[in-house]
Design an enzyme around this catalytic site. Structure first.
Site, mmCIF file in Angstrom:
data_model
loop_
_atom_site.group_PDB
_atom_site.id
_atom_site.type_symbol
_atom_site.label_atom_id
_atom_site.label_comp_id
_atom_site.label_asym_id
_atom_site.label_seq_id
_atom_site.Cartn_x
_atom_site.Cartn_y
_atom_site.Cartn_z
ATOM 1 N N HIS A 26 -39.327 -62.382 -9.267
ATOM 2 C CA HIS A 26 -38.953 -62.809 -10.613
ATOM 3 C C HIS A 26 -39.692 -62.014 -11.671
ATOM 4 O O HIS A 26 -40.911 -62.108 -11.798
ATOM 5 C CB HIS A 26 -39.227 -64.311 -10.791
ATOM 6 C CG HIS A 26 -38.425 -65.178 -9.878
ATOM 7 N ND1 HIS A 26 -38.939 -65.747 -8.744
ATOM 8 C CD2 HIS A 26 -37.130 -65.542 -9.917
ATOM 9 C CE1 HIS A 26 -38.004 -66.437 -8.126
ATOM 10 N NE2 HIS A 26 -36.887 -66.324 -8.817
ATOM 11 N N HIS A 33 -30.307 -62.950 -5.853
ATOM 12 C CA HIS A 33 -30.785 -63.483 -4.583
ATOM 13 C C HIS A 33 -30.198 -64.865 -4.337
ATOM 14 O O HIS A 33 -29.656 -65.512 -5.235
ATOM 15 C CB HIS A 33 -32.308 -63.515 -4.528
ATOM 16 C CG HIS A 33 -32.956 -64.283 -5.644
ATOM 17 N ND1 HIS A 33 -33.143 -63.766 -6.907
ATOM 18 C CD2 HIS A 33 -33.473 -65.538 -5.680
ATOM 19 C CE1 HIS A 33 -33.740 -64.653 -7.678
ATOM 20 N NE2 HIS A 33 -33.952 -65.748 -6.961
ATOM 21 N N CYS A 68 -34.071 -77.630 -6.547
ATOM 22 C CA CYS A 68 -33.587 -76.264 -6.367
ATOM 23 C C CYS A 68 -34.474 -75.579 -5.337
ATOM 24 O O CYS A 68 -35.597 -75.997 -5.092
ATOM 25 C CB CYS A 68 -33.651 -75.472 -7.674
ATOM 26 S SG CYS A 68 -32.628 -76.120 -9.003
ATOM 27 N N HIS A 70 -34.748 -71.881 -2.354
ATOM 28 C CA HIS A 70 -34.243 -70.641 -1.770
ATOM 29 C C HIS A 70 -34.220 -70.771 -0.253
ATOM 30 O O HIS A 70 -35.249 -71.096 0.343
ATOM 31 C CB HIS A 70 -35.144 -69.456 -2.137
ATOM 32 C CG HIS A 70 -35.341 -69.253 -3.597
ATOM 33 N ND1 HIS A 70 -36.337 -69.888 -4.317
ATOM 34 C CD2 HIS A 70 -34.658 -68.488 -4.493
ATOM 35 C CE1 HIS A 70 -36.261 -69.515 -5.583
ATOM 36 N NE2 HIS A 70 -35.255 -68.667 -5.717
ATOM 37 N N GLU A 88 -40.284 -81.287 -1.980
ATOM 38 C CA GLU A 88 -40.451 -81.490 -3.417
ATOM 39 C C GLU A 88 -40.463 -82.966 -3.808
ATOM 40 O O GLU A 88 -41.177 -83.362 -4.726
ATOM 41 C CB GLU A 88 -39.329 -80.781 -4.184
ATOM 42 C CG GLU A 88 -39.368 -79.276 -4.100
ATOM 43 C CD GLU A 88 -38.340 -78.616 -5.009
ATOM 44 O OE1 GLU A 88 -37.869 -79.281 -5.951
ATOM 45 O OE2 GLU A 88 -38.015 -77.438 -4.779
ATOM 46 N N TYR A 105 -25.533 -67.495 -11.603
ATOM 47 C CA TYR A 105 -25.937 -67.414 -13.009
ATOM 48 C C TYR A 105 -27.043 -66.379 -13.174
ATOM 49 O O TYR A 105 -27.718 -65.983 -12.217
ATOM 50 C CB TYR A 105 -26.428 -68.766 -13.527
ATOM 51 C CG TYR A 105 -27.799 -69.136 -13.003
ATOM 52 C CD1 TYR A 105 -28.942 -68.913 -13.761
ATOM 53 C CD2 TYR A 105 -27.956 -69.687 -11.730
ATOM 54 C CE1 TYR A 105 -30.196 -69.226 -13.270
ATOM 55 C CE2 TYR A 105 -29.200 -70.003 -11.235
ATOM 56 C CZ TYR A 105 -30.320 -69.764 -12.007
ATOM 57 O OH TYR A 105 -31.567 -70.061 -11.527
ATOM 58 N N GLU A 115 -34.055 -64.939 -14.280
ATOM 59 C CA GLU A 115 -33.654 -65.648 -13.066
ATOM 60 C C GLU A 115 -32.217 -65.233 -12.786
ATOM 61 O O GLU A 115 -31.367 -65.251 -13.686
ATOM 62 C CB GLU A 115 -33.755 -67.163 -13.275
ATOM 63 C CG GLU A 115 -33.531 -67.998 -12.022
ATOM 64 C CD GLU A 115 -34.582 -67.771 -10.938
ATOM 65 O OE1 GLU A 115 -34.469 -66.762 -10.210
ATOM 66 O OE2 GLU A 115 -35.500 -68.601 -10.821
ATOM 67 N N GLU A 117 -29.433 -65.735 -9.716
ATOM 68 C CA GLU A 117 -29.221 -66.372 -8.421
ATOM 69 C C GLU A 117 -27.750 -66.618 -8.101
ATOM 70 O O GLU A 117 -26.946 -66.942 -8.988
ATOM 71 C CB GLU A 117 -29.955 -67.723 -8.380
ATOM 72 C CG GLU A 117 -31.452 -67.588 -8.454
ATOM 73 C CD GLU A 117 -32.175 -68.908 -8.332
ATOM 74 O OE1 GLU A 117 -33.354 -68.896 -7.941
ATOM 75 O OE2 GLU A 117 -31.578 -69.960 -8.643
ATOM 76 N N TRP A 162 -29.600 -73.063 -15.754
ATOM 77 C CA TRP A 162 -28.654 -73.185 -14.639
ATOM 78 C C TRP A 162 -28.018 -74.567 -14.606
ATOM 79 O O TRP A 162 -26.816 -74.679 -14.381
ATOM 80 C CB TRP A 162 -29.342 -72.858 -13.305
ATOM 81 C CG TRP A 162 -30.550 -73.688 -12.980
ATOM 82 C CD1 TRP A 162 -30.578 -74.870 -12.305
ATOM 83 C CD2 TRP A 162 -31.906 -73.386 -13.321
ATOM 84 N NE1 TRP A 162 -31.867 -75.337 -12.209
ATOM 85 C CE2 TRP A 162 -32.702 -74.435 -12.822
ATOM 86 C CE3 TRP A 162 -32.516 -72.333 -14.000
ATOM 87 C CZ2 TRP A 162 -34.092 -74.467 -12.977
ATOM 88 C CZ3 TRP A 162 -33.902 -72.359 -14.152
ATOM 89 C CH2 TRP A 162 -34.666 -73.409 -13.645
#
Length: 201
Positions: A26, A33, A68, A70, A88, A105, A115, A117, A162
């Site tokens: 980032h 990604h 959110c 990855h 989380e 976005y 960002e 993604e 997002w």
């Protein structure tokens, strides 16, 4: 020995082309990604909102959707959703569904950090309250879905970029999140359908 977390890099067609360390990806030239977003609901139709921890690299302290993350290299996206909901928010959400398979976005922070993604969106329903991890989440709140969407669409509720782009697409699925039809997984980008099996870059 701790291994640094990597993210899966993708091309414009959504195909995996390699990986990069999450800590380094980032910046001003963030490559596209693979990621995901999840909206968690309770039995009353309320959505769980989270405020990003104040030390987050991107959009610290900003309110956003429930979770959110990855997918790790080689990790199916659905498994990544399960892993991050647990890590989380302390939530066991084994029943979740894909609702926006092709969302992507690009957003730029005030300091120039980008960002970028490819970010399929999921819906989950839980019957327990969250136990947020302070390393990831600064605060949580439950909000009726219609109140939340009205706040976002009217600009009265400050939200992550997002999430702000996702909300109109979710509204188009219908007024009741419990009645949203699950999306066809074939609409997922190739990188999310077939996890990257190469070695970390």
């Amino acid at each position: 020995m701790t291994h640094e977390e990597h993210v899966v890099l993708v091309n414009a067609e959504g195909e995996a082309i390699g990986t990069a360390p999450k800590s380094a990806v980032h910046g001003a030239d963030t490559p596209l990604h693979l990621a995901f977003s999840c909206y968690v609901f309770d039995g009353k139709g309320r959505v769980l909102l989270t405020r990003r921890a104040s030390h987050k690299r991107t959009w610290p302290g900003v309110w956003t959707n429930s979770c959110c993350g990855h997918p790790l290299p080689g990790e199916p996206t659905a498994e990544a959703v399960t892993r991050r909901l647990s890590y989380e928010l302390g939530l066991d959400a084994t029943g979740f569904e894909l609702v926006l398979p092709g969302f992507s976005y690009r957003a730029v922070m005030g300091d120039g950090t980008v960002e970028h993604e490819l970010c399929p969106v999921y819906r989950a329903v839980v019957d327990t309250d969250a136990r947020p991890n302070p390393d990831e989440v600064g605060a949580t709140r439950w909000m009726p879905w219609d109140e939340f969407t009205h706040g976002v669409m009217s600009g009265l509720l400050a939200i992550s970029p997002w999430c702000g782009e996702q909300v109109p697409l979710l509204i188009a699925l219908g007024p009741d999140p419990a009645a949203w039809a699950a999306a066809d997984p074939s609409g997922l980008p190739p990188a999310a359908r077939s996890p990257w099996q190469g070695a970390p870059a």
